[in-house]
Design an enzyme around this catalytic site. Structure first.
Site, PDB file in Angstrom:
ATOM      1  N   ASP A 141       0.822  -1.210   0.000  1.00  0.00           N
ATOM      2  CA  ASP A 141       0.000   0.000   0.000  1.00  0.00           C
ATOM      3  C   ASP A 141       0.857   1.263   0.000  1.00  0.00           C
ATOM      4  O   ASP A 141       0.504   2.278  -0.607  1.00  0.00           O
ATOM      5  CB  ASP A 141      -1.001   0.004   1.163  1.00  0.00           C
ATOM      6  CG  ASP A 141      -0.331  -0.098   2.527  1.00  0.00           C
ATOM      7  OD1 ASP A 141       0.908  -0.034   2.611  1.00  0.00           O
ATOM      8  OD2 ASP A 141      -1.060  -0.275   3.530  1.00  0.00           O
TER       9      ASP A 141
ATOM     10  N   SER B 192      -1.208  11.197   2.239  1.00  0.00           N
ATOM     11  CA  SER B 192      -2.474  11.400   2.943  1.00  0.00           C
ATOM     12  C   SER B 192      -2.339  11.121   4.435  1.00  0.00           C
ATOM     13  O   SER B 192      -1.881  10.049   4.831  1.00  0.00           O
ATOM     14  CB  SER B 192      -3.534  10.473   2.340  1.00  0.00           C
ATOM     15  OG  SER B 192      -4.678  10.402   3.155  1.00  0.00           O
TER      16      SER B 192
ATOM     17  N   ASP C 223      -2.503  -1.685  11.586  1.00  0.00           N
ATOM     18  CA  ASP C 223      -1.310  -2.440  12.002  1.00  0.00           C
ATOM     19  C   ASP C 223      -1.466  -2.954  13.424  1.00  0.00           C
ATOM     20  O   ASP C 223      -1.052  -4.070  13.755  1.00  0.00           O
ATOM     21  CB  ASP C 223      -0.059  -1.563  11.926  1.00  0.00           C
ATOM     22  CG  ASP C 223       0.475  -1.426  10.511  1.00  0.00           C
ATOM     23  OD1 ASP C 223      -0.001  -2.149   9.619  1.00  0.00           O
ATOM     24  OD2 ASP C 223       1.367  -0.585  10.295  1.00  0.00           O
TER      25      ASP C 223
END
Length: 207
Positions: A69, A80, A91
């Protein structure tokens, strides 16, 4: 440490896949969410059934979403704060599921309370390691120090857990978890000490 040394290798490996996913219209956030769900499913389904090897194989297939990602976001030239927040939050869910799955198995069918307890200690201390850095940064400090960052914790526990499923003596897993817990505790102390030094170095506001 592992993050810094492995980043270039994994970037080269996953860049073609990242490029293909972006062409298919898949977003980095979707990869983040799918990876977390995969890790959590592997840890909370396979591990409690005693399938330590196949659980590890399943988890490993999804764990690299954390790399993928990030590559996709960089390809889109997107920085972002939302993506960073989502990634960090998920996570913690993935890490918690990993150690919780181990604890469930060894508290029940695995028949080893010491391993289960060590897994729970690793879960708690791992969360504190991450929280200490996040809280420090929210207050304007830095706490990116320590000997047990996330990558090291994941690699060590996944490798030894998988090998335990293939017949490695459970005592090795216990030793790994104990060492990991100690390393995490040291990391917490290092981060607290680092923030303390930064706080003391700041000038006091004038009356």
């Amino acid at each position: 440490m592992l993050n810094r040394h492995a980043r270039g290798l994994f970037t080269a490996l996953f860049t073609p896949l990242a490029r293909w996913l972006l062409r298919m219209g898949v977003s980095p956030d979707a990869v983040t969410i799918a990876g977390t769900l995969g890790v959590a499913a592997g840890a909370l389904v396979f591990y409690p059934m005693g399938q330590l090897f196949w659980g590890t194989v399943f988890i490993t297939a999804f764990i690299f979403s954390d790399v993928l990602d990030g590559i996709m976001a960089r390809m889109q030239d997107v920085k972002s704060r939302w993506g960073n927040f989502l990634d960090s939050t998920l996570d913690r869910i993935a890490d918690g599921a990993l150690f919780a799955g181990l604890a469930v198995w060894f508290f029940t069918g695995g028949g080893s309370t010491p391993i289960a307890a060590a897994a729970m200690v690793c879960l708690v201390l791992g969360m504190v390691v991450s929280y200490a850095r996040a809280k420090a940064e929210s207050l304007g400090f830095t706490a990116n120090v320590g000997i047990a960052e996330r990558a090291e914790r994941l690699v060590s526990v996944l490798v030894v857990t998988g090998l335990t499923g293939l017949g490695l003596p459970p005592l090795v897993l216990l030793a790994t978890l104990v060492l990991l817990a100690l390393a995490s505790l040291i990391t917490v102390v290092q981060r607290v000490a680092s923030v303390r030094r930064q706080a003391l170095a700041q000038p006091f506001p004038a009356d």
